[in-house]
Design a protein around this motif. Structure first.
Motif, mmCIF file in Angstrom:
data_model
loop_
_atom_site.group_PDB
_atom_site.id
_atom_site.type_symbol
_atom_site.label_atom_id
_atom_site.label_comp_id
_atom_site.label_asym_id
_atom_site.label_seq_id
_atom_site.Cartn_x
_atom_site.Cartn_y
_atom_site.Cartn_z
ATOM 1 N N SER A 124 9.723 20.232 72.894
ATOM 2 C CA SER A 124 8.584 19.582 73.908
ATOM 3 C C SER A 124 8.686 17.990 74.482
ATOM 4 O O SER A 124 8.267 17.736 75.297
ATOM 5 N N PRO B 262 4.555 22.364 73.728
ATOM 6 C CA PRO B 262 3.748 21.131 73.891
ATOM 7 C C PRO B 262 2.584 20.955 73.240
ATOM 8 O O PRO B 262 2.117 20.064 72.533
ATOM 9 N N SER C 12 4.161 26.868 80.338
ATOM 10 C CA SER C 12 4.031 25.591 79.375
ATOM 11 C C SER C 12 4.915 25.692 78.043
ATOM 12 O O SER C 12 4.561 25.418 77.009
ATOM 13 N N SER D 209 3.007 21.175 69.348
ATOM 14 C CA SER D 209 3.826 20.021 68.594
ATOM 15 C C SER D 209 2.730 18.637 68.755
ATOM 16 O O SER D 209 2.543 17.880 67.828
#
Length: 578
Positions: A204, A503, A498, A506
């Motif tokens: 990410s 993302p 995504s 994390s």
């Protein structure tokens, strides 16, 4: 000295050093030389601190490529960052970044590798937060904290190397490969490389790092930060062959390649699409490396560095002309308004797709053919070829949105190819993106690979690329979106676009919860109980005691009389009780 002169001097010096290193590297390659330099820094009795450098054809050629790209990026930056009042600081940070990479490349010692490794992490944080706003700070923190996991793994591998009596890993690789217990070092180095090269589940931070200026992205995503992990694993390649670590890396990097290719097809931010393509290519390098073909991984590392730096430079020129818009839906018709930039952009895009006789073709096609004749399961085979199709798909989609049709932006945008300094910087990489692949294949593989495959496997790469390109055209054109498929399958589109929710996991799950937990512990322990029981409480007691002692030392008659009466009472009471 003016800004332009500083950039030009840096460009000339780095470019000349690059040419010298490339010439020496070719000499080392043809004559099979390796030089190991030991420089004694401190000697005290029987203890000595020695700095070691490994110069072989691989380190010299890689250093020459890093210096070539960084020299052109600095030259390009002189115009791209022209309005910035802190451009000297920017150039110094970029030079520090390159210096850290140099240290990492020529180090056969884990301690000096850690110096370069942490130097890359620190300077990359400074460059990501260069545009000082909240988004940049968040991206920088995500980048720094993700990379700290790999730094810890490298520190643990340094501790484990004490079993051998030295940190010069280059001497012990053969021993380590046969030792089951010492495969722990291989696993830790692999974890460090996975965080630095953003493999699943540490992916990410790579698109988030796009908050940095575009010249930094061109340098980071081509030859420095993200390739440091791949280069480290190329050096440790013996520990990956026929081990659990190699099999784990093959699956992880294959999934990274697949995930990044899917995500790029749903993305509309120009720089993030190119960042996800970097992630996909890193997955390709890691996966072929885990199968034991380290020379192929190195070959693709060099060719990819050339066209990816060019791709980012073209993206920077386009963003400048679009008044800092990065959304590809606002673009269109750039081939008419910016012909030279568009030509460079399309050459880099075709090289990324593996168009025959451009730089990317020689390495990626060779990798897929070697995979076709290797012992590999069906799942990994599918990931390799499907991800290649996805690469062509998002590349054609990007070209369709940006190059064709009419400009979808404001009427006051003046698009032109007049940034001559930027264009000259791009021209050097344009030439290398065309001839670099064939040049390197002749030099690195003077005796060509003999790959004998049936015709259907030989043509499979070409068929997959053509199918991927056709899908990219269908996705981009209005025909497929007439029924708004992405809105009908909104949740699936959200998941695929995504990066499989990495993302969110994390950033919101791991890092923000860790920071909240750390803040709570800090408030309750460091600033709470430990202060009350420890230092603060001791300090207050000492203050009270010193106040008491100083009041006694004031030579006050009343105080002495009071003490005299007090002691008389104590003595009388003791006599009575006795």
């Amino acid at each position: 000295m003016g800004v332009l002169s500083i950039c030009f001097v840096s460009f000339v010096i780095l470019f000349l050093i690059s040419l010298i290193l490339f010439t020496i590297g070719m000499n080392f390659l043809f004559n099979d030389y390796t030089i190991f330099i030991e420089w004694e820094l401190v000697s005290l009795n029987s203890s000595s601190i020695v700095m070691t450098f490994l110069l072989d054809w691989m380190s010299l050629i890689f250093m020459s490529f890093v210096l070539l790209i960084s020299s052109l990026v600095i030259y390009y930056s002189s115009e791209y960052m022209f309005g910035d009042i802190f451009i000297n600081r920017f150039i110094m940070l970029v030079l520090l970044f390159v210096l850290s990479m140099m240290l990492l490349i020529i180090s056969p010692n884990l301690i000096s590798i850690l110096l370069g490794w942490d130097g890359l992490g620190l300077v990359s944080y400074c460059l990501v937060i260069y545009f000082q706003n909240e988004k940049s700070y968040n991206a920088g923190m995500l980048t720094a904290l993700s990379n700290r996991i790999g730094d810890v793994a490298l520190l643990l591998s340094i501790a484990w190397m004490l079993n051998y009596g030295s940190w010069n890993y280059i001497f012990y690789l053969q021993t380590m490969s046969g030792d089951l217990e010492m495969s722990v070092i291989g696993g830790l180095v692999m974890l460090a490389a996975m965080t630095k090269s953003a493999q699943i589940p540490f992916s990410s931070w790579l698109p988030a790092a796009m908050a940095a200026p575009t010249p930094v992205s061109a340098l980071v995503h081509s030859s420095t930060l993200v390739t440091a992990g791949v280069y480290l694993l190329i050096r440790f390649n013996i520990l990956l062959v026929d081990t659990w670590a190699g099999q784990f890396l093959l699956v992880g990097s294959g999934l990274t390649m697949f995930m990044a290719g899917l995500g790029a097809n749903f993305e509309f931010d120009l720089k993030k699409i190119i960042a996800l393509s970097t992630l996909s290519q890193l997955g390709l390098m890691m996966s072929i490396l885990s199968m034991g073909f380290y020379d192929l991984a190195f070959f693709h590392l060099l060719t990819h560095a050339l066209f990816k730096a060019l791709l980012f430079m073209c993206a920077g020129a386009i963003i400048h002309n679009m008044n800092n818009f990065q959304d590809i839906r606002y673009m269109g018709g750039l081939s008419i308004h910016m012909p030279f930039t568009s030509s460079c952009f399309n050459v880099a895009n075709f090289a990324l797709c593996g168009m025959p006789f451009l730089a990317g073709f020689y390495s990626s096609d060779l990798i897929l053919e070697v995979v076709s004749q290797s012992y590999i399961n069906m799942f990994s085979f599918f990931l390799y070829f499907f991800s290649t199709g996805l690469t062509v798909c998002y590349s054609l989609r990007l070209a369709y949105y940006s190059m064709t049709g009419e400009l979808h932006s404001g009427a006051l945008n003046v698009l032109n190819d007049e940034g001559w300094v930027m264009l000259r910087g791009m021209m050097g990489l344009l030439i290398m993106s065309i001839i670099g692949g064939s040049l390197l294949s002749w030099l690195i593989f003077p005796t060509p690979y003999m790959i004998c495959l049936p015709s259907y496997l030989k043509l499979l790469t070409l068929v997959v690329c053509l199918l991927g390109g056709f899908m990219g055209y269908l996705i981009s054109s209005v025909k497929l979106y007439f029924f708004n498929k992405s809105l009908i399958y909104y949740k699936l589109s959200w998941f695929l676009g995504s990066m499989w929710f990495m993302p969110y996991i994390s950033t919101y799950g791991l890092i923000s919860n860790s920071l909240v937990l750390g803040g709570t512990v800090y408030k309750s322990m460091d600033q709470g109980w430990s202060e009350f029981i420890g230092a603060q409480n001791l300090y207050m007691n000492l203050v009270n005691m010193s106040k008491y002692v100083s009041s006694v030392q004031n030579n006050n008659l009343k105080i002495y009389l009071m003490f005299f009466v007090f002691w008389i009472i104590i003595l009388v009471s003791m006599m009575i009780f006795v």
